[in-house]
Write a protein that holds these residues in place. Structure first.
Motif, mmCIF file in Angstrom:
data_model
loop_
_atom_site.group_PDB
_atom_site.id
_atom_site.type_symbol
_atom_site.label_atom_id
_atom_site.label_comp_id
_atom_site.label_asym_id
_atom_site.label_seq_id
_atom_site.Cartn_x
_atom_site.Cartn_y
_atom_site.Cartn_z
ATOM 1 N N ILE A 114 84.961 9.094 11.353
ATOM 2 C CA ILE A 114 84.754 10.383 10.475
ATOM 3 C C ILE A 114 83.120 10.862 10.741
ATOM 4 O O ILE A 114 82.985 11.993 11.131
ATOM 5 C CB ILE A 114 84.765 10.156 9.162
ATOM 6 N N ALA B 30 78.210 17.940 4.856
ATOM 7 C CA ALA B 30 79.472 17.202 4.827
ATOM 8 C C ALA B 30 79.350 15.688 5.271
ATOM 9 O O ALA B 30 80.139 14.881 4.298
ATOM 10 C CB ALA B 30 80.272 17.720 6.180
ATOM 11 N N GLN C 154 80.400 12.847 2.405
ATOM 12 C CA GLN C 154 81.353 12.051 2.599
ATOM 13 C C GLN C 154 80.754 10.435 2.516
ATOM 14 O O GLN C 154 81.376 9.614 1.679
ATOM 15 C CB GLN C 154 81.586 12.123 4.075
ATOM 16 N N TYR D 264 80.322 10.013 -1.257
ATOM 17 C CA TYR D 264 81.609 9.583 -2.184
ATOM 18 C C TYR D 264 82.239 8.179 -1.738
ATOM 19 O O TYR D 264 82.745 7.809 -2.366
ATOM 20 C CB TYR D 264 82.875 10.637 -1.319
#
Length: 328
Positions: free
Chosen positions: A133, A172, A176, A179
């Protein structure tokens, strides 16, 4: 509606100023990329291919090359190509990424290599998915990085369009990783052993992930104390929450979150191993903590405030000197 427009305009102005001074082309970003690439490289270098592709009961044979997994480098060439050439292809790509050479050229190959490892090996530990990711989200920042080596200082400012793409990708990445930490910590409160503070006692004694030598005797001795066990268990949850919050905050707090991340995963390495997972998370935190590159002040040939001195600031003395020369 008229009352909303000033707030929207203010937000737009703040984002414009923030984007204008954003520049990820720094040694921080380079260090994070290198650490993450080394994490994946360690898996491929120190684990035999057979151990990575070992059959799992109830699962198809690995590597699984159906649907989108067919894009994996470990599926390249079908039956005509053996696993060792594919493995060494990934090793070469990750080694070049880790060296810092040409971030713009290696951003997409890096994402392909991490994708290949994440979707193709039989027993991923979670770090592979995070690495994949992050590598995908780093593509815009990598494409905006025109340096020969990601250890160098940029020679010129990035174009506004590249800065904007890089800034969006940077946000982003921070969201990410934040989170992941917040979700991990909050979810643990629903598990009895974490909620009552005894989880670390059982983890240290786990047959697979328990504490390893040479620290086993020391940590097993410590874990006999109930207060220490509770402190270790709940301390891990507090640190995870703190990391998640800090990575969403200002530059100063992001650096604090990075330090906590290194302490947390360094402790995991000492007790349980999990090197590749820990290094991926540390590398991700370093990237998320990257400060904006400090540009040198622009030189000026003279304006209403007077010329610019060697230090890059306007000064009355410099202006007076120029005017005196002009009148001679």
């Amino acid at each position: 509606m008229p009352a909303v427009m000033p707030a929207v305009q203010s937000l737009a102005d703040r984002l414009a100023r923030r984007t204008a001074r954003h520049d990820l082309r720094s040694r921080w970003f380079g260090t994070g990329r290198t650490v993450m690439a080394l994490a994946q490289l360690s898996v491929l270098l120190f684990a035999p291919v057979k151990s990575l592709l070992i059959p799992v009961i109830g699962m198809a044979d690995y590597p699984s090359c159906d649907h989108v997994r067919a894009a994996s480098a470990l599926c390249l060439g079908g039956d005509a190509v053996g696993m060792e050439p594919r493995r060494w292809l990934l090793i070469v790509i990750l080694a070049v990424v880790a060296s810092g050479y040409r971030p713009r050229w290696t951003a997409i190959p890096h994402a392909w290599a991490t994708y290949s490892v994440a979707v193709s090996i039989a027993v991923p530990d979670g770090g592979e998915s995070v690495g994949m990711i992050m590598a995908l989200l780093m593509i815009p920042a990598g494409l905006a990085d025109d340096r020969t080596w990601h250890w160098q200082r940029p020679e010129r400012d990035a174009r506004p369009s590249w800065r904007t793409l890089s800034f969006v990708a940077f946000l982003a990445m921070r969201v990410q990783i934040a989170y992941l930490y917040l979700d991990s910590a909050i979810a643990k409160f629903g598990v009895a052993d974490w909620a009552n503070g005894t989880a670390e006692y059982y983890f240290l004694r786990d047959n697979m992930f328990g504490v390893a030598r040479p620290w086993d005797s020391f940590f097993l001795w410590l874990s006999k104390n109930a207060v220490i066990v509770v402190a270790l268990t709940w301390g891990a949850l507090v640190i995870e929450i703190a990391i998640g919050v800090c990575l969403l905050a200002s530059e100063r707090w992001r650096k604090a979150g990075m330090v906590m991340d290194i302490v947390l995963h360094g402790s995991i390495i000492l007790t349980m191993g999990l090197w590749s997972f820990a290094l991926v998370m540390i590398g991700s935190a370093i990237v998320c903590a990257s400060p904006d590159r400090r540009r040198p002040p622009e030189r000026d040939t003279g304006d209403a405030q007077g010329p610019v001195s060697e230090s890059g600031v306007h000064c009355a003395e410099c202006g007076a000197a120029v005017r005196a020369v002009a009148t001679v």
